[in-house]
Design a protein around this motif. Structure first.
Motif, PDB file in Angstrom:
ATOM      1  N   PRO A  60       0.821  -1.230   0.000  1.00  0.00           N
ATOM      2  CA  PRO A  60       0.000   0.000   0.000  1.00  0.00           C
ATOM      3  C   PRO A  60       0.849   1.272   0.000  1.00  0.00           C
ATOM      4  O   PRO A  60       0.536   2.231  -0.707  1.00  0.00           O
ATOM      5  CB  PRO A  60      -0.819  -0.125   1.286  1.00  0.00           C
ATOM      6  N   GLY A  61       1.933   1.270   0.773  1.00  0.00           N
ATOM      7  CA  GLY A  61       2.800   2.452   0.846  1.00  0.00           C
ATOM      8  C   GLY A  61       3.484   2.737  -0.479  1.00  0.00           C
ATOM      9  O   GLY A  61       3.575   3.897  -0.912  1.00  0.00           O
ATOM     10  N   LYS A  81      -3.879  -0.423   6.576  1.00  0.00           N
ATOM     11  CA  LYS A  81      -3.046   0.726   6.174  1.00  0.00           C
ATOM     12  C   LYS A  81      -3.903   1.973   5.955  1.00  0.00           C
ATOM     13  O   LYS A  81      -3.486   3.080   6.247  1.00  0.00           O
ATOM     14  CB  LYS A  81      -2.267   0.400   4.892  1.00  0.00           C
ATOM     15  N   ARG A  82      -5.102   1.765   5.413  1.00  0.00           N
ATOM     16  CA  ARG A  82      -5.980   2.918   5.175  1.00  0.00           C
ATOM     17  C   ARG A  82      -6.272   3.648   6.495  1.00  0.00           C
ATOM     18  O   ARG A  82      -6.201   4.867   6.574  1.00  0.00           O
ATOM     19  CB  ARG A  82      -7.297   2.457   4.531  1.00  0.00           C
ATOM     20  N   LEU A  83      -6.561   2.852   7.542  1.00  0.00           N
ATOM     21  CA  LEU A  83      -6.843   3.459   8.855  1.00  0.00           C
ATOM     22  C   LEU A  83      -5.594   4.130   9.430  1.00  0.00           C
ATOM     23  O   LEU A  83      -5.668   5.202  10.011  1.00  0.00           O
ATOM     24  CB  LEU A  83      -7.364   2.397   9.822  1.00  0.00           C
ATOM     25  N   GLU A  84      -4.448   3.480   9.213  1.00  0.00           N
ATOM     26  CA  GLU A  84      -3.194   4.046   9.714  1.00  0.00           C
ATOM     27  C   GLU A  84      -2.879   5.367   8.995  1.00  0.00           C
ATOM     28  O   GLU A  84      -2.553   6.365   9.632  1.00  0.00           O
ATOM     29  CB  GLU A  84      -2.065   3.031   9.494  1.00  0.00           C
ATOM     30  N   PHE A  85      -3.028   5.365   7.667  1.00  0.00           N
ATOM     31  CA  PHE A  85      -2.772   6.595   6.894  1.00  0.00           C
ATOM     32  C   PHE A  85      -3.762   7.690   7.288  1.00  0.00           C
ATOM     33  O   PHE A  85      -3.411   8.851   7.406  1.00  0.00           O
ATOM     34  CB  PHE A  85      -2.875   6.338   5.383  1.00  0.00           C
ATOM     35  N   GLN A  90      -3.766  11.370   6.157  1.00  0.00           N
ATOM     36  CA  GLN A  90      -3.664  11.126   4.708  1.00  0.00           C
ATOM     37  C   GLN A  90      -4.867  10.324   4.236  1.00  0.00           C
ATOM     38  O   GLN A  90      -4.918   9.107   4.409  1.00  0.00           O
ATOM     39  CB  GLN A  90      -2.375  10.353   4.402  1.00  0.00           C
ATOM     40  N   ASP A  91      -5.808  11.040   3.666  1.00  0.00           N
ATOM     41  CA  ASP A  91      -7.000  10.352   3.162  1.00  0.00           C
ATOM     42  C   ASP A  91      -6.758   9.861   1.736  1.00  0.00           C
ATOM     43  O   ASP A  91      -5.849  10.321   1.067  1.00  0.00           O
ATOM     44  CB  ASP A  91      -8.208  11.286   3.218  1.00  0.00           C
ATOM     45  N   ALA A  92      -7.593   8.924   1.280  1.00  0.00           N
ATOM     46  CA  ALA A  92      -7.537   8.391  -0.087  1.00  0.00           C
ATOM     47  C   ALA A  92      -6.109   8.104  -0.566  1.00  0.00           C
ATOM     48  O   ALA A  92      -5.639   8.670  -1.527  1.00  0.00           O
ATOM     49  CB  ALA A  92      -8.229   9.355  -1.052  1.00  0.00           C
ATOM     50  N   PRO A  93      -5.386   7.213   0.143  1.00  0.00           N
ATOM     51  CA  PRO A  93      -3.990   6.943  -0.220  1.00  0.00           C
ATOM     52  C   PRO A  93      -3.826   6.110  -1.498  1.00  0.00           C
ATOM     53  O   PRO A  93      -2.752   6.125  -2.096  1.00  0.00           O
ATOM     54  CB  PRO A  93      -3.446   6.172   0.983  1.00  0.00           C
ATOM     55  N   VAL A 136      -8.766  -3.517  14.539  1.00  0.00           N
ATOM     56  CA  VAL A 136      -9.385  -3.977  15.784  1.00  0.00           C
ATOM     57  C   VAL A 136      -9.799  -2.782  16.651  1.00  0.00           C
ATOM     58  O   VAL A 136     -10.924  -2.738  17.149  1.00  0.00           O
ATOM     59  CB  VAL A 136      -8.441  -4.937  16.554  1.00  0.00           C
ATOM     60  N   LYS A 137      -8.906  -1.778  16.760  1.00  0.00           N
ATOM     61  CA  LYS A 137      -9.253  -0.609  17.584  1.00  0.00           C
ATOM     62  C   LYS A 137     -10.463   0.120  17.012  1.00  0.00           C
ATOM     63  O   LYS A 137     -11.347   0.561  17.744  1.00  0.00           O
ATOM     64  CB  LYS A 137      -8.058   0.344  17.674  1.00  0.00           C
ATOM     65  N   ASP A 138     -10.489   0.234  15.702  1.00  0.00           N
ATOM     66  CA  ASP A 138     -11.613   0.900  15.038  1.00  0.00           C
ATOM     67  C   ASP A 138     -12.919   0.155  15.326  1.00  0.00           C
ATOM     68  O   ASP A 138     -13.950   0.758  15.640  1.00  0.00           O
ATOM     69  CB  ASP A 138     -11.330   0.939  13.523  1.00  0.00           C
ATOM     70  N   PHE A 139     -12.852  -1.172  15.247  1.00  0.00           N
ATOM     71  CA  PHE A 139     -14.026  -2.009  15.503  1.00  0.00           C
ATOM     72  C   PHE A 139     -14.499  -1.848  16.953  1.00  0.00           C
ATOM     73  O   PHE A 139     -15.694  -1.664  17.213  1.00  0.00           O
ATOM     74  CB  PHE A 139     -13.667  -3.473  15.212  1.00  0.00           C
ATOM     75  N   LEU A 140     -13.539  -1.901  17.887  1.00  0.00           N
ATOM     76  CA  LEU A 140     -13.902  -1.796  19.313  1.00  0.00           C
ATOM     77  C   LEU A 140     -14.547  -0.449  19.615  1.00  0.00           C
ATOM     78  O   LEU A 140     -15.513  -0.351  20.357  1.00  0.00           O
ATOM     79  CB  LEU A 140     -12.652  -1.982  20.187  1.00  0.00           C
TER      80      LEU A 140
END
Ligand code: ATP
Ligand code: ZN
Length: 300
Positions: A60-61, A81-85, A90-93, A136-140
């Motif tokens: 992805p990078g 990676k999308r969540l990390e970016f 950094q949106d829409a990587p 996982v963090k996003d889900f929680l």
């Protein structure tokens, strides 16, 4: 001689579950290649297309930074990676072009067999071992669950035995690794398969013709894998019934049969799997001389 700028670069996994399928897909698009001595680059011999063999986590990078124009990687890695970016502003990587028909797996929670945790209702305050901390963090967060995420880069399934976590969240395909570690599969966060991504940067004119051709061929290869060409003879009167039975078919070609007024030949491309049951139903509807042949190439 083309300059290297005009050559398309595709990032694929160097060695792992997606490698063979990715190379096979490129070959089916007509690419003939030779591998560099260090085996890290494949040079296209008949198209201006090269590929870089890298760890899947780096794909992805590489595409986001426009080092590679295209990449093939699991949706699980893309989402992580999308969540990390996104957290880094950094949106829409990258642009998701299409999901592919390999690399299927689930990202699921798993709990020690016969333990205190039997569902997500029991995980408040517990530790979850995973290689996908962002997902996982996003889900929680979305579920309003308070649990600790412990990041593991591999062998996540042994974390409960090591006393490092009470449960895990990991990729599952057959479930045999979970069973071997006495874990029971729980809720699924993500259904994943491999996917094709493109750089967010506009493709330069020098490359765009071949990028478009390649994308069209990849899409064609995907369609063709399930597609079959079906031929049969049928009474004219049975045509409506027969058309209704054909899975994912476009309008059939109907051809006259020499010396036979009431029967016709029917040819059709079906874009879904053709099962024996379908053929039996077609026969019952009046079809005969049924023939199913694989489709090698397709260009919509
Ligand atoms: P790398 O060395 O490239 O980082 P890896 O160990 O992260 O490799 P693999 O185990 O080869 O990756 O898996 C690559 C991808 O294959 C996964 O990210 C996922 O999309 C897909 N996949 C399909 N089935 C499974 C499975 N049962 N377990 C893990 N990954 C799977
Ligand atoms: Zn990886």
């Amino acid at each position: 001689m083309e300059t290297t700028d005009a050559r398309i670069k595709i990032a694929i996994q160097k060695s792992g579950r997606l490698t063979e399928h990715s190379l096979e897909l490129l070959q089916q698009c007509g690419l003939k290649y030779s591998r560099g001595r260090d085996q890290l680059i494949g040079f296209g011999e008949n198209m201006p297309v090269d590929f870089l063999l890298v760890r899947d986590d780096d794909i992805p990078g590489l595409v986001r930074e426009d080092v590679c124009d295209l990449g093939i990687v699991g949706m699980n890695v893309l989402e992580e990676k999308r969540l990390e970016f996104r957290a880094a502003g950094q949106d829409a990587p990258f642009r998701l072009i299409q999901e592919l028909d390999f690399g299927h797996c689930l990202l699921s929670f798993a709990y020690p067999e016969n333990g205190a945790i039997q569902s997500l209702d029991d995980i408040d305050g517990q530790r979850i071992a995973t290689s996908y901390p962002w997902i996982v963090k996003d889900f929680l967060k979305r579920r309003n669950v308070n649990a600790e995420v412990v990041e593991f880069s591999g062998a996540v399934e042994i974390a409960p035995n090591l006393g490092r976590a009470e449960l895990i969240c990991d990729l599952v395909s057959t479930g045999s690794t979970l069973a071997a570690n006495k874990l029971t599969q729980g809720e699924t966060l993500l259904e994943s398969s491999a996917a094709l991504i493109q750089t967010p940067v506009e493709i330069p004119a020098s490359k765009s013709e071949w990028v478009n051709r390649l994308l069209q061929r990849i899409s064609g290869v995907q369609q063709v894998r399930e597609s079959k060409y079906i031929m049969m003879h049928a009474p004219r009167s049975a045509l409506p019934k027969i058309s209704a039975l054909l899975p994912g078919a476009e309008a059939p070609t109907v051809l006259p049969l020499e010396g036979c007024d009431d029967k016709v030949a029917v040819h059709v491309v079906c874009r879904e799997t053709v099962f024996w049951e379908t053929l039996e139903q077609l026969k019952e509807a009046g079809a005969s001389s049924l023939l199913v042949v694989p489709v090698e190439k397709m260009l919509a």
